[in-house]
Motif scaffolding. Structure first.
Motif, short mmCIF file in Angstrom:
data_model
loop_
_atom_site.label_atom_id
_atom_site.label_comp_id
_atom_site.label_asym_id
_atom_site.label_seq_id
_atom_site.Cartn_x
_atom_site.Cartn_y
_atom_site.Cartn_z
N TYR A 137 0.87 -1.18 0.00
CA TYR A 137 0.00 0.00 0.00
C TYR A 137 0.91 1.24 0.00
CZ TYR A 137 -3.03 3.61 1.86
OH TYR A 137 -3.70 4.79 2.05
N TYR B 192 -9.71 -5.81 -1.23
CA TYR B 192 -9.25 -5.61 -2.60
C TYR B 192 -9.11 -6.91 -3.35
CZ TYR B 192 -8.09 -1.52 0.04
OH TYR B 192 -8.18 -0.45 0.88
N SER C 252 -11.44 2.95 9.99
CA SER C 252 -11.79 3.12 8.57
C SER C 252 -12.22 1.81 7.90
CB SER C 252 -10.58 3.65 7.78
OG SER C 252 -10.16 4.90 8.26
N ARG D 174 -11.55 9.51 10.58
CA ARG D 174 -10.11 9.57 10.83
C ARG D 174 -9.75 9.15 12.26
NH1 ARG D 174 -8.72 8.12 7.63
NH2 ARG D 174 -6.58 8.88 7.50
N1 DCS Z 1 -2.87 0.82 6.12
C1 DCS Z 1 -3.37 0.18 5.08
C2 DCS Z 1 -2.82 -1.15 4.68
C3 DCS Z 1 -4.43 0.73 4.34
O1 DCS Z 1 -4.92 0.08 3.31
C4 DCS Z 1 -4.94 2.00 4.74
C5 DCS Z 1 -6.00 2.68 3.95
C6 DCS Z 1 -4.36 2.61 5.85
C7 DCS Z 1 -3.33 2.00 6.51
C8 DCS Z 1 -4.79 3.94 6.35
O2 DCS Z 1 -6.10 4.04 6.75
P1 DCS Z 1 -6.63 5.19 7.68
O3 DCS Z 1 -5.63 6.29 7.72
O4 DCS Z 1 -7.93 5.61 7.10
O5 DCS Z 1 -6.79 4.58 9.03
N2 DCS Z 1 -6.22 2.18 2.66
C9 DCS Z 1 -6.36 3.00 1.51
C10 DCS Z 1 -6.48 2.24 0.26
O6 DCS Z 1 -5.68 1.46 -0.18
N3 DCS Z 1 -7.59 2.55 -0.31
O7 DCS Z 1 -8.30 3.41 0.46
C11 DCS Z 1 -7.54 3.88 1.53
#
Ligand code: DCS
Length: 481
Positions: free
Chosen positions: A165, A390, A290, A300
């Motif tokens: 990510y 995903y 989230s 958040r």
């Molecule tokens: N870590 C991972 C693996 C994530 O996929 C995401 C968000 C986050 C941390 C951070 O999330 P928050 O800051 O909202 O707690 N995923 C993103 C994504 O790949 N698509 O949408 C958001």
């Protein structure tokens, strides 16, 4: 005239280097097409409410009351809100010093951190110390806080899975560190081989880079795999041997779509291993409101828990958190509600279970529909989404398509995803945004579109893909990889 402070050429070079594909070229083109009136299916971001997921009733009732505490004095409040929501709102208000409009401690409200610690004890069977839990504005902020604490400069390396990510690659660039990749093996269901980790560390060493930390994303984004207990203990043993801090991104721990490999936390595996590991390995674990059946991305809310981190370091992290004064306070209440959910017998319990189960069961079905849909397409292979949100199919692009992309000045998977977007309105993220092996192409979609829309989406994908392959496949010369 001399350049001015915020002129582009004077900017921090690290800022210019940052790349973040989830909101990159594809997203921008999709937004343009939407403005022109085209119907776009945004599957580029794991943002469930944006795709129609309804918020859970109980937590919103509690936060609504916290936001409007005068309602608690209204004689009719009991007609508008169930008694358990009223009681819970009073509980959270009593934990704040001045309600939602006041800054909290920079680590978060102590009472909510205690709720997180109680949750971790129930989840893992090991005590957790609220003083070592910091509440954050989403998990992203927590990850950035920790990475910025670790990274001193380009000779500090962070082991990151590929595909990953892009929060990790982007934040490492921003803070001026070096990303040291380790590859997940697609043919082994995106598994991880500890020998590859060793090679990655020694290769980095030969370039003068000291690896200080290792990131795992479990369940994986974009890859969707769940790590086994055996794999986690191998990773922890490796971190012990190499003196690495493990950053355990566990934001998808509720999003599990199979029964063979339930989520198991890095903390539990570490504690189960006993000394010396349980006393020595440094671990920071991240979570969020989230994801899961909450999907409250816009609120958040997040936290991280530190294990075996020296108290002087914890003090430094606290000091830096203090610069931002306070994490978002309503989000802290969401976190409290997430880790301390309703219990059987509570008035709102049945409804809460109905709603939360409804979300997860539907995601499980959608994960299956997507994987099967992709696997029915020409030159597309896709591992089952065991967890997270995903699907990450491999698109076997024929050489002619790769050439066509080159002449259009595009990376091949960007070329494919743009064509998909133009033809169907499906907005995805090209695999190159997450990293992939040389010459191998993917795309990422979320599994979040409404379940009833899913068959039509997959049909439209298949039609596009199969026509694309027909157009570019050289029937004489091309053989499947
Ligand atoms: N870590 C991972 C693996 C994530 O996929 C995401 C968000 C986050 C941390 C951070 O999330 P928050 O800051 O909202 O707690 N995923 C993103 C994504 O790949 N698509 O949408 C958001």
């Amino acid at each position: 005239m001399a350049p001015k402070g915020l002129d582009y050429e004077l900017l921090n070079e690290n800022v210019k280097k940052v790349q973040y594909a989830v909101r990159g070229e594809l997203y921008l083109r999709a937004s343009e097409l939407q403005k022109e009136g085209k119907k776009i299916i945004f599957t580029n971001v794991g943002n469930p409410h944006a795709l129609g997921q309804k918020p859970l009733t109980f937590p919103r009732q509690v936060v609504a009351l916290c936001q409007a505490p005068f309602l608690l004095d209204d004689p009719n409040v009991g007609l508008m809100f169930p008694a358990d929501a009223i009681a819970r709102a009073k509980h959270y208000l009593s934990l704040t010093s001045g309600g939602l409009g006041a800054y909290s401690d920079s680590r978060g409200i102590p009472g909510v951190r205690k709720e997180v610690a109680d949750f971790l004890l129930r989840r893992d069977g090991y005590p957790s110390d609220p003083e070592l839990i910091f509440l954050t504005d989403g998990a992203s902020k927590g990850v950035m806080q920790i990475l910025s604490t670790i990274i001193r400069g380009p000779s500090d390396g962070i082991l990151v899975p590929v595909p990953q990510y892009p929060l990790y690659s982007a934040a490492i660039s921003l803070f001026g560190g070096t990303l040291v990749p380790y590859y997940l093996e697609e043919t082994a269901n995106w598994g991880l081989d500890v020998n590859d980790l060793r090679n990655a560390v020694s290769q980095a060493k030969s370039k003068g880079i000291t690896v200080k930390a290792m990131v795992i994303i479990n369940p994986g984004n974009p890859t969707g795999q769940c790590l086994s207990e055996a794999n986690l203990s191998e990773i922890l043993r490796f971190c012990y041997q190499e003196g690495l801090v493990l950053l355990g991104d566990e934001v998808y721990q509720q999003n599990i779509y199979q029964d063979e490999r339930p989520f198991i936390s890095s903390k539990k595996v570490l504690m189960d291993m006993g000394p010396p590991y349980s006393k020595e390995v440094q671990l920071v674990s991240f979570h969020t409101v989230s994801k899961g059946y909450w999907g409250e991305c816009g609120q958040r809310g997040g936290y991280f828990e530190m294990t075996n981190i020296p108290s002087k370091t914890v003090d430094e992290i606290y000091k830096v958190a203090s610069i931002s004064l306070s994490p978002n306070v309503p989000a802290q209440i969401f976190m409290g509600l997430m880790v301390n959910p309703l219990k059987p017998g509570d008035i709102s319990y049945e409804q809460f279970i109905r709603e939360s189960k409804g979300v997860l069961e539907s995601l499980r079905r959608r994960a299956r529909i997507m994987t099967d849909g992709f696997n029915s397409c020409r030159n597309v292979v896709c591992n089952f989404t065991e967890g997270a949100m995903y699907s990450f199919p491999q698109i076997r692009l024929p050489p002619k398509a790769i050439e066509a992309a080159k002449s259009a000045g595009k990376v091949a998977d960007v070329f494919y995803c743009l064509k998909l977007l133009e033809a169907t309105g499906i907005s995805t993220v090209p695999g190159s945004g997450f990293g992939q092996k040389e010459g191998v192409f993917h795309l990422r979609t979320t599994i979040l579109p409404a379940e009833e829309d899913m068959p039509a989406i997959m049909e439209s994908f298949k039609k596009f893909n199969d026509e694309f392959m027909e157009q570019y496949e050289d029937h004489k010369g091309y053989s499947r990889m």
